[in-house]
Write a protein that holds these residues in place. Structure first.
Motif, short mmCIF file in Angstrom:
data_model
loop_
_atom_site.label_atom_id
_atom_site.label_comp_id
_atom_site.label_asym_id
_atom_site.label_seq_id
_atom_site.Cartn_x
_atom_site.Cartn_y
_atom_site.Cartn_z
N ALA A 123 60.26 31.79 37.47
CA ALA A 123 59.69 30.89 36.46
C ALA A 123 60.04 31.34 35.05
CB ALA A 123 58.18 30.81 36.63
N ALA A 176 56.13 22.88 31.73
CA ALA A 176 55.78 24.14 31.08
C ALA A 176 56.38 24.29 29.69
CB ALA A 176 56.23 25.31 31.95
N TYR A 225 59.21 21.53 36.90
CA TYR A 225 58.48 22.73 36.47
C TYR A 225 58.79 23.04 35.01
CZ TYR A 225 56.39 27.37 36.98
OH TYR A 225 55.57 28.47 36.86
N PHE A 226 60.07 23.00 34.67
CA PHE A 226 60.47 23.30 33.29
C PHE A 226 59.89 22.29 32.31
CE2 PHE A 226 63.26 23.12 29.62
CZ PHE A 226 63.50 24.45 29.35
N SER A 279 60.54 37.25 37.29
CA SER A 279 60.21 36.09 38.14
C SER A 279 61.15 34.92 37.87
CB SER A 279 58.78 35.63 37.84
OG SER A 279 58.68 35.12 36.52
N PRO A 296 58.79 26.29 42.66
CA PRO A 296 59.45 26.20 41.35
C PRO A 296 60.97 26.04 41.43
CG PRO A 296 58.75 28.45 41.80
CD PRO A 296 58.13 27.58 42.86
N TRP A 298 53.13 35.38 35.55
CA TRP A 298 54.50 35.71 35.90
C TRP A 298 55.01 36.83 35.00
CZ3 TRP A 298 55.73 34.26 40.41
CH2 TRP A 298 55.47 32.98 40.90
N ALA A 351 62.66 22.71 39.94
CA ALA A 351 62.88 23.41 38.68
C ALA A 351 62.83 22.49 37.47
CB ALA A 351 64.21 24.16 38.72
N SER A 378 54.03 24.15 41.19
CA SER A 378 54.13 25.59 40.96
C SER A 378 54.42 26.36 42.25
CB SER A 378 52.85 26.12 40.33
OG SER A 378 51.77 26.07 41.25
N PHE A 401 51.96 32.23 31.06
CA PHE A 401 51.44 31.58 32.26
C PHE A 401 50.12 32.24 32.66
CE2 PHE A 401 56.00 30.82 32.57
CZ PHE A 401 56.05 29.50 32.98
N ASP A 409 48.79 27.41 35.50
CA ASP A 409 49.80 27.20 36.53
C ASP A 409 49.21 27.34 37.93
OD1 ASP A 409 52.07 27.12 38.05
OD2 ASP A 409 53.00 28.90 37.21
#
Length: 226
Positions: A135, A223, A219-220, A133, A212, A129, A216, A209, A121, A174
């Motif tokens: 994330a 990424a 975000y997942f 974290s 998160p 991160w 989730a 971001s 990230f 991010d």
């Protein structure tokens, strides 16, 4: 909890999230409706206040005199997020809808095909991160390979030399917006552009971001998906 309870949010991350699981007999007051102004909140007469870890504590103390203030703790791991949801369900006596929401989110994440490429990230002001974290833990729990410099840190700064040395196969940019600080210009540095062109770039918007845990699955996907 009584029917037609008025629940107010003090956190923008909760504004889209709470309506996803809140039973229809309850009324939800998003943060955009009051701007976290004490006098506006008091005028709205909420029964319950949902606030985050970093919410102004003086505001929470004042509101707690007339309403039940419930903290939604900021998690640093997937397990902490599940514990937060369980605690919130108990506080609000809404264990079933919150559990159902958590299960839906887990199913959504598991349905995503994960890349086999190593991920790092890069955030504004050259932060990244760390292993402690939310994330990074989220991605690792569901099978993604995330590269970090510090396993015990939540957040730390990343030098250009470190980024190149780590040789990640995917760089997740991010939380950037169209306006960014000059400190971030090394992302567009002539020395870095050829290096970046040989890697996969993924972008996670600042709205995602910044929340998160509540987003989730989104975000997942942005990424770590194939």
């Amino acid at each position: 909890m009584q029917a037609a309870t008025r629940i107010a949010s003090l956190n923008p991350c909760f504004d889209d999230w709470v309506p996803q699981w809140l039973p229809s007999e309850h009324q939800f007051i998003p943060s955009t409706q009051h701007g976290n102004r004490l006098e506006r909140l008091l005028a709205l007469q909420p029964d319950v206040i949902l606030y985050g870890t970093y919410t102004n504590r003086r505001l929470v103390t004042e509101l707690n005199k007339t309403a039940m203030a419930v903290e939604v703790a900021e998690p640093n791991s997937w397990l902490q997020w599940q514990a937060t949801l369980n605690n919130l369900g108990s506080e609000l006596q809404m264990q079933v809808p919150l559990q159902q929401w958590a299960e839906r989110q887990t199913r959504q994440i598991k349905a995503i095909t994960v890349t086999d490429k190593s991920i790092i990230f890069v955030m504004p002001n050259q932060y990244t991160w760390g292993g402690a974290s939310f994330a990074v833990d989220l991605l690792r729990v569901f099978g993604a390979h995330v590269v970090v410099l510090e396993e015990n840190a939540v957040l730390h700064q990343l030098r250009l030399e470190e980024l190149i040395h780590l040789q990640p196969q995917r760089v997740v940019v991010d939380g950037f917006s169209s306006d960014y600080a000059r400190a971030n210009e090394w992302l567009w540095h002539n020395a870095l552009q050829p290096w970046l062109s040989q890697r996969q770039l993924r972008h996670v918007s600042s709205t995602v971001s910044g929340c998160p845990a509540q987003q989730a699955a989104t975000y997942f996907e942005r990424a770590a998906s194939l």
